[in-house]
Design an enzyme around this catalytic site. Structure first.
Site, mmCIF file in Angstrom:
data_model
loop_
_atom_site.group_PDB
_atom_site.id
_atom_site.type_symbol
_atom_site.label_atom_id
_atom_site.label_comp_id
_atom_site.label_asym_id
_atom_site.label_seq_id
_atom_site.Cartn_x
_atom_site.Cartn_y
_atom_site.Cartn_z
ATOM 1 N N LYS A 159 0.754 -1.133 0.076
ATOM 2 C CA LYS A 159 0.084 0.065 0.069
ATOM 3 C C LYS A 159 0.667 1.204 0.000
ATOM 4 C CE LYS A 159 -1.494 2.993 2.043
ATOM 5 N NZ LYS A 159 -1.322 4.317 2.203
ATOM 6 N N GLY A 169 6.396 4.891 8.781
ATOM 7 C CA GLY A 169 5.283 5.963 9.040
ATOM 8 C C GLY A 169 5.675 6.855 10.328
ATOM 9 N N SER A 170 4.370 7.546 10.587
ATOM 10 C CA SER A 170 4.514 8.274 11.913
ATOM 11 C C SER A 170 4.354 7.627 13.197
ATOM 12 C CB SER A 170 3.490 9.312 11.914
ATOM 13 O OG SER A 170 2.285 8.880 12.098
ATOM 14 N N THR A 171 4.800 7.898 14.213
ATOM 15 C CA THR A 171 4.654 7.231 15.479
ATOM 16 C C THR A 171 3.139 6.937 15.928
ATOM 17 O OG1 THR A 171 6.716 7.733 16.277
ATOM 18 C CG2 THR A 171 5.155 7.219 17.981
ATOM 19 N N ALA A 196 0.670 6.780 13.923
ATOM 20 C CA ALA A 196 -0.179 5.845 12.903
ATOM 21 C C ALA A 196 0.457 4.514 13.363
ATOM 22 C CB ALA A 196 0.199 6.211 11.677
ATOM 23 N N GLY A 197 1.828 4.600 13.753
ATOM 24 C CA GLY A 197 2.363 3.268 14.220
ATOM 25 C C GLY A 197 1.597 2.573 15.802
ATOM 26 N N CYS A 234 13.110 10.465 8.500
ATOM 27 C CA CYS A 234 13.017 10.503 9.999
ATOM 28 C C CYS A 234 14.510 10.037 10.496
ATOM 29 C CB CYS A 234 12.436 8.816 10.007
ATOM 30 S SG CYS A 234 12.744 7.517 8.816
ATOM 31 N N GLU A 236 8.761 15.713 16.170
ATOM 32 C CA GLU A 236 9.190 15.583 14.770
ATOM 33 C C GLU A 236 8.571 16.735 13.903
ATOM 34 O OE1 GLU A 236 10.626 11.779 12.096
ATOM 35 O OE2 GLU A 236 8.323 11.816 13.066
#
Length: 480
Positions: free
Chosen positions: A179, A231-233, A235-236, A287, A387
């Site tokens: 994706k 990806g972002s924390t 979203a993680g 990152c 970030e």
């Protein structure tokens, strides 16, 4: 103008469930550079079914590792042949400067070669002799593929993020649904074109550009066995909660707020030349960017002056221009996010050394920000903790080595970092005390043979090399 009217599902270009095409806009001037189909949940269902059927059919997973390696080595060669085209597409989509996207092609080759070498020497199966001399039981330990992998990647470095997941997953014998972000529909369409040419079995790989809602549908899909995410924390954390509830395997490469620790004896000219790339690569949308600069109090103003001179010297503008070092942010909301953080830094009382929230002169038609340096920053300020994902550097002072290590570790993140010193042994001693997954000494590039990933809120699991390949396998033990 590039158009992808179809989606690459299960090894074939097929009609999407939603025929409307998304316009892909240039971050430089907002012009339309392409159009592409976007996946919906119905397309995810088709891709997941293809992947599951292929995996259960065992054609790819039972293909000998040497043959899988040969096929993916062919993919790597095709990608190398298209290196300039790939770089140009990413520059057009992302606004990443041409110097960065072209230089990154050699990195893709090193990354792929490291995975291929790891697969050649991987311990796919071995027999353990009994440790008890009186036992006749032997254990056959096998590495089996996990199953169907949902690989979900961000927009900022699409080819690197994609190949860091699909290569080990496929080498291990898995099926993959990749994706990708809508912004990268064109470059990832090219990736699908290249994969289509190597002759993978039907169903083994799909490439789906899609929005966040469709992404969540994919990672929650009952046919998915493992999620591999960059990806972002934030979203993680969401993905980890879904994976935990469903007991899916998961690996997460998340955000960072990396520290560059400048020791008192460091050659400042070398430091600044190194941080030009280590802190500001990919327009700061990285990152691993070392955006927290830790300087000894005895040299604090000297470091600030040198960094300001560097940042003010950098050409900002059209990313296609070979003289440009920093291009635009990928989207308008990302541009606004960075400008908001610059305003936050000013409001927090940090000293604005250069830059600021204004758009660079003559570049109001694109998503540009002015590269910025802040001084007199304290560890509690938001600009030192969160970030930003843009060309904004913050400089913090430390008193001694213990203080430097304490400040470097005073972060929820732990992805990357650097130490700069004329004394390699001293730099290594400091690096060993920093709680982060990767530390570079004097600007050394990150290698692809060793594992890469984060401590703390920077992720779970590792990529690259033998360890990264192993993340896509399960152990099976047979006793005889």
């Amino acid at each position: 103008m590039i158009t992808y009217e179809r989606l690459y599902v299960g090894g074939s270009w097929t009609e999407p469930s939603e025929p409307a095409l998304l316009e892909i806009l240039s971050p430089h001037d907002g012009s339309v550079i392409g159009r592409a189909a976007q996946a919906q949940p119905a397309d995810v269902d088709r891709a997941a079914l293809h992947a599951y059927t292929a995996f259960e059919g065992r054609i790819w997973r039972d293909t000998p590792p040497a043959e899988r390696i040969a096929l993916l080595r062919r993919f790597n060669k095709l990608r190398e042949d298209e290196a300039d085209r790939i770089a140009d597409l990413i520059t057009a989509e992302n606004g990443a400067a041409a110097w960065f996207t072209k230089a990154g092609q050699a990195g893709l080759t090193r990354q792929a070669n490291a995975y291929l070498a790891a697969a050649e020497h991987f311990d796919w199966e071995r027999t353990l002799e009994p440790s008890d001399p009186n036992s006749r039981v032997r254990s056959v330990v096998r590495r089996e593929p996990v199953g169907v992998v949902a690989a979900v990647i961000p927009w900022n470095s699409p080819f690197s993020s994609a190949t860091s997941k699909i290569l080990p997953a496929l080498l291990a014998g898995n099926s993959v649904v990749l994706k990708v972000s809508p912004e990268n529909s064109l470059s990832m369409g090219l990736l699908a074109d290249l994969v289509d040419r190597i002759g993978l079995p039907d169903g083994v790989l799909s490439v789906l550009p899609a929005d966040r809602e469709t992404s969540e549908y994919l990672i929650s899909h009952p046919r998915v066995d493992k999620i591999a995410f960059t990806g972002s924390t934030a979203a993680g954390r969401r993905i980890a909660s879904i994976a935990g509830a469903q007991l899916k395997r998961v690996s997460l490469e998340l955000g960072g707020k990396s520290a560059a620790v400048i020791l008192p004896d460091a050659d400042l000219t070398a430091v600044v030349n190194g941080l030009k790339f280590g802190s500001l690569l990919n327009n700061g949308e990285s990152c691993i960017a070392q955006t927290r600069i830790l300087a000894p109090r005895s040299r604090y103003e000297e470091v600030i002056s040198a960094l300001a001179a560097l940042v003010e010297s950098l050409a900002v503008g059209d990313p296609r221009d070979p003289e440009t070092f920093i291009g635009p942010m990928v989207r308008g909301d990302q541009q606004q996010r960075v400008r908001d953080y610059i305003e936050i830094g000013i409001a927090e009382g940090a000293r604005l050394v250069c830059g600021g929230p204004q758009v660079p002169p003559g570049l109001q038609g694109g998503f540009y920000v002015t590269p910025t340096v802040f001084a007199d920053v304290t560890p509690t300020m938001r600009i030192a903790r969160e970030e930003i994902f843009g060309p904004v550097l913050v400089v913090l002072a430390y008193d001694d080595i213990d203080d430097a290590v304490r400040i470097a570790n005073d972060s929820e993140y732990g992805l990357s970092g650097g130490v700069w010193s004329a004394d390699e042994a001293a730099a290594l001693a400091v690096a060993r005390r920093i709680r982060t997954g990767t530390v570079t000494i004097n600007g050394a590039p990150i290698g692809f043979d060793g594992p890469f990933g984060g401590f703390k809120a920077s992720g779970i699991g590792r990529e690259y090399g033998v360890v990264g390949l192993g993340q896509y396998t399960e152990y099976q033990t047979i006793t005889v």
